[in-house]
Design a protein around this motif. Structure first.
Motif, PDB file in Angstrom:
ATOM      1  N   GLU A 188       0.834  -1.201   0.000  1.00 48.44           N
ATOM      2  CA  GLU A 188       0.000   0.000   0.000  1.00 48.44           C
ATOM      3  C   GLU A 188       0.870   1.251   0.000  1.00 48.44           C
ATOM      4  OE1 GLU A 188      -3.897   1.989   2.156  1.00 48.44           O
ATOM      5  OE2 GLU A 188      -3.151   0.039   2.838  1.00 48.44           O
ATOM      6  N   TYR A 189       0.458   2.212  -0.825  1.00 50.72           N
ATOM      7  CA  TYR A 189       1.128   3.504  -0.904  1.00 50.72           C
ATOM      8  C   TYR A 189       0.091   4.613  -0.757  1.00 50.72           C
ATOM      9  CZ  TYR A 189       4.941   0.811  -3.024  1.00 50.72           C
ATOM     10  OH  TYR A 189       5.925  -0.113  -3.273  1.00 50.72           O
ATOM     11  N   THR A 190       0.554   5.768  -0.353  1.00 46.79           N
ATOM     12  CA  THR A 190      -0.307   6.940  -0.359  1.00 46.79           C
ATOM     13  C   THR A 190       0.482   8.114  -0.891  1.00 46.79           C
ATOM     14  OG1 THR A 190      -1.949   8.166   0.939  1.00 46.79           O
ATOM     15  CG2 THR A 190       0.161   7.765   1.993  1.00 46.79           C
ATOM     16  N   VAL A 191      -0.194   8.982  -1.628  1.00 50.64           N
ATOM     17  CA  VAL A 191       0.463  10.115  -2.276  1.00 50.64           C
ATOM     18  C   VAL A 191      -0.298  11.387  -1.920  1.00 50.64           C
ATOM     19  CG1 VAL A 191       1.314  11.068  -4.444  1.00 50.64           C
ATOM     20  CG2 VAL A 191       1.085   8.575  -4.188  1.00 50.64           C
ATOM     21  N   ALA A 192       0.391  12.334  -1.300  1.00 51.29           N
ATOM     22  CA  ALA A 192      -0.232  13.589  -0.904  1.00 51.29           C
ATOM     23  C   ALA A 192      -0.110  14.619  -2.027  1.00 51.29           C
ATOM     24  CB  ALA A 192       0.419  14.132   0.368  1.00 51.29           C
ATOM     25  N   GLY A 195      -1.479  21.761  -3.475  1.00 52.90           N
ATOM     26  CA  GLY A 195      -1.480  22.727  -4.569  1.00 52.90           C
ATOM     27  C   GLY A 195      -1.139  22.038  -5.876  1.00 52.90           C
ATOM     28  N   ASP A 196      -0.120  22.552  -6.555  1.00 56.11           N
ATOM     29  CA  ASP A 196       0.319  21.952  -7.810  1.00 56.11           C
ATOM     30  C   ASP A 196       1.403  20.908  -7.608  1.00 56.11           C
ATOM     31  OD1 ASP A 196      -1.394  23.587  -9.296  1.00 56.11           O
ATOM     32  OD2 ASP A 196       0.088  25.212  -9.385  1.00 56.11           O
ATOM     33  N   GLU A 197       1.781  20.644  -6.378  1.00 52.96           N
ATOM     34  CA  GLU A 197       2.866  19.720  -6.096  1.00 52.96           C
ATOM     35  C   GLU A 197       2.337  18.342  -5.696  1.00 52.96           C
ATOM     36  OE1 GLU A 197       6.654  21.269  -4.219  1.00 52.96           O
ATOM     37  OE2 GLU A 197       5.180  22.641  -3.354  1.00 52.96           O
ATOM     38  N   ILE A 198       3.044  17.320  -6.122  1.00 53.22           N
ATOM     39  CA  ILE A 198       2.797  15.952  -5.673  1.00 53.22           C
ATOM     40  C   ILE A 198       3.938  15.608  -4.722  1.00 53.22           C
ATOM     41  CG2 ILE A 198       2.379  13.585  -6.342  1.00 53.22           C
ATOM     42  CD1 ILE A 198       0.341  15.545  -7.456  1.00 53.22           C
ATOM     43  N   LEU A 199       3.622  15.349  -3.466  1.00 52.86           N
ATOM     44  CA  LEU A 199       4.641  15.126  -2.449  1.00 52.86           C
ATOM     45  C   LEU A 199       5.192  13.699  -2.549  1.00 52.86           C
ATOM     46  CD1 LEU A 199       3.110  16.999   0.619  1.00 52.86           C
ATOM     47  CD2 LEU A 199       4.490  17.883  -1.278  1.00 52.86           C
ATOM     48  N   LEU A 238       3.795   6.473 -10.133  1.00 48.57           N
ATOM     49  CA  LEU A 238       2.826   6.497  -9.040  1.00 48.57           C
ATOM     50  C   LEU A 238       2.326   7.918  -8.799  1.00 48.57           C
ATOM     51  CD1 LEU A 238       1.295   5.268  -6.655  1.00 48.57           C
ATOM     52  CD2 LEU A 238       3.431   5.371  -5.329  1.00 48.57           C
ATOM     53  N   GLN A 239       3.235   8.878  -8.796  1.00 52.82           N
ATOM     54  CA  GLN A 239       2.834  10.270  -8.607  1.00 52.82           C
ATOM     55  C   GLN A 239       1.943  10.756  -9.746  1.00 52.82           C
ATOM     56  OE1 GLN A 239       6.976  11.676  -8.041  1.00 52.82           O
ATOM     57  NE2 GLN A 239       6.275  12.585  -6.111  1.00 52.82           N
ATOM     58  N   GLY A 240       2.265  10.352 -10.965  1.00 53.04           N
ATOM     59  CA  GLY A 240       1.442  10.744 -12.103  1.00 53.04           C
ATOM     60  C   GLY A 240       0.050  10.161 -12.029  1.00 53.04           C
ATOM     61  N   LEU A 241      -0.051   8.907 -11.601  1.00 57.16           N
ATOM     62  CA  LEU A 241      -1.362   8.283 -11.449  1.00 57.16           C
ATOM     63  C   LEU A 241      -2.168   9.005 -10.376  1.00 57.16           C
ATOM     64  CD1 LEU A 241      -3.362   5.981 -12.064  1.00 57.16           C
ATOM     65  CD2 LEU A 241      -2.144   4.608 -10.340  1.00 57.16           C
ATOM     66  N   GLY A 255      -4.897  17.147  -0.614  1.00 53.96           N
ATOM     67  CA  GLY A 255      -5.569  15.886  -0.372  1.00 53.96           C
ATOM     68  C   GLY A 255      -4.585  14.740  -0.432  1.00 53.96           C
ATOM     69  N   ARG A 256      -5.132  13.536  -0.537  1.00 50.46           N
ATOM     70  CA  ARG A 256      -4.299  12.335  -0.510  1.00 50.46           C
ATOM     71  C   ARG A 256      -4.956  11.264  -1.355  1.00 50.46           C
ATOM     72  NH1 ARG A 256      -4.901  10.027   4.654  1.00 50.46           N
ATOM     73  NH2 ARG A 256      -5.645   8.107   3.679  1.00 50.46           N
ATOM     74  N   VAL A 257      -4.138  10.532  -2.118  1.00 48.76           N
ATOM     75  CA  VAL A 257      -4.626   9.454  -2.967  1.00 48.76           C
ATOM     76  C   VAL A 257      -4.023   8.145  -2.471  1.00 48.76           C
ATOM     77  CG1 VAL A 257      -4.812   8.577  -5.327  1.00 48.76           C
ATOM     78  CG2 VAL A 257      -4.724  11.057  -4.912  1.00 48.76           C
ATOM     79  N   ASP A 258      -4.879   7.150  -2.192  1.00 53.37           N
ATOM     80  CA  ASP A 258      -4.425   5.855  -1.696  1.00 53.37           C
ATOM     81  C   ASP A 258      -4.387   4.847  -2.837  1.00 53.37           C
ATOM     82  OD1 ASP A 258      -4.340   6.977   0.812  1.00 53.37           O
ATOM     83  OD2 ASP A 258      -6.317   6.263   1.391  1.00 53.37           O
ATOM     84  N   VAL A 259      -3.286   4.111  -2.906  1.00 51.18           N
ATOM     85  CA  VAL A 259      -3.009   3.232  -4.039  1.00 51.18           C
ATOM     86  C   VAL A 259      -2.432   1.907  -3.522  1.00 51.18           C
ATOM     87  CG1 VAL A 259      -1.737   2.992  -6.220  1.00 51.18           C
ATOM     88  CG2 VAL A 259      -2.456   5.270  -5.444  1.00 51.18           C
TER      89      VAL A 259
END
Length: 313
Positions: A188-192, A195-199, A238-241, A255-259
């Motif tokens: 499991e990964y999560t991506v925050a 703004g315009d940045e993907i952490l 992953l960041q692009g998705l 926000g946050r995206v769970d993958v």
């Protein structure tokens, strides 16, 4: 090209930090809100806690903007965003549509499917009578989830058909139907998003059967690994998705995206959180820290999502 000056703490005026509320995530919201309030006050922002459970929303007209730290239905699902818009009060994070879609796991998945973005197969179940059909369509293991709830409340992993009915009943305590989703076995990964940045993505390692409420907010055994261990190419993918999934449901601000990554390394979208937790166990602050942002800077950046062109959003 003329660059507009960045707003100052004074420019933000009086800020209502909205926390608490009436959802099942009230306690976590109070903790998240207090973290954000403390950071804003330390930055010199004229901020005050605002709990919409005991206070009428009409009281918000005394504020210049709202920092939303409400989790779950009534705060994260577009309801509060719509109320704030009707009061002409700018607010942080996603708008009405993005908030509503982010809270609705089914609609999010339908949009991702329509755009060709990967998300696990699923069925919507309204009664235990559907167990045989679910078993035939998805097999096991599966996850059973409420359609519109956060913090993994009402979510149950199910390995056998005999246990499905009880899991569906548990999920339906939070609404009429349950989402039964094929379990992706892997990492499991999560991506925050800020703004315009993907952490930087985080790999989540838990001692519990899955990343449930206990693992998210209480367990000291949960590990958040940054860097996440992927190659530079895979991390970028992953960041692009995550960026595409976030934009697809009209989410914005933060926000946050769970993958999940399966055993072959393929990524699968689980959900978007438009107002993630901001406690000392939370993922977005950890990702921000890895990106060089302390809590105060993170909270300030979130507050800035309520500001456009020197005026309210």
């Amino acid at each position: 090209m003329v660059t507009e000056p960045m707003p100052t703490a004074a420019d933000m005026g009086r800020v209502a930090v909205m926390m608490g509320g009436a959802s099942a995530e009230r306690a976590i919201s109070l903790a998240s809100g207090q973290t954000c309030l403390d950071a804003l006050v330390a930055l010199g922002v004229d901020a005050e806690a605002f709990d919409p459970l005991p206070r009428p929303l009409a009281d918000l007209t005394a504020f210049d903007r709202a920092f939303i730290a409400l989790h779950g239905p009534g705060g994260e699902d577009g309801t509060m965003q719509g109320a704030l818009e009707s009061l002409d009060i700018p607010y942080t994070g996603s708008g009405v549509l993005g908030s509503a879609l982010g809270m609705d796991k089914l609609r999010s998945k339908q949009i991702w499917q329509a755009l060709g973005l990967p998300t696990p197969a699923y069925r919507v179940v309204t009664s235990a009578d559907s167990s045989a059909a679910v078993a035939q369509a998805l097999g096991f293991p599966v996850f059973v989830k409420p359609l519109r709830e956060g913090s993994s409340l009402g979510t149950t992993p199910v390995d056998h058909e005999d246990d499905l009915a009880a899991a569906v009943a548990a999920a339906r305590q939070y609404g009429e139907a349950a989402l039964v989703e094929r379990c992706i076995v892997g990492t499991e990964y999560t991506v925050a998003v800020l703004g315009d940045e993907i952490l930087p993505p985080i790999r989540i390692d838990v001692a519990e059967p899955f990343y449930d409420f206990e693992a998210k907010y209480r367990s000291e055994a949960t590990r958040m690994t940054i860097p996440c261990g992927l190659s530079a190419e895979r991390e970028s993918a992953l960041q692009g998705l995550a960026r595409d999934a976030f934009a697809a449901i009209d989410a914005r601000g933060w926000g946050r995206v769970d993958v999940m990554a399966d055993e072959r390394g393929d990524f699968w979208l689980l959900e978007v959180n438009t107002i993630p937790g901001m406690t000392d166990h939370s993922l977005v602050p950890a990702a921000a820290a890895a990106h060089g942002l302390d809590m105060a800077t993170l909270v300030w950046r979130i507050l800035l999502t309520s500001w456009r062109h020197g005026e309210a959003t």
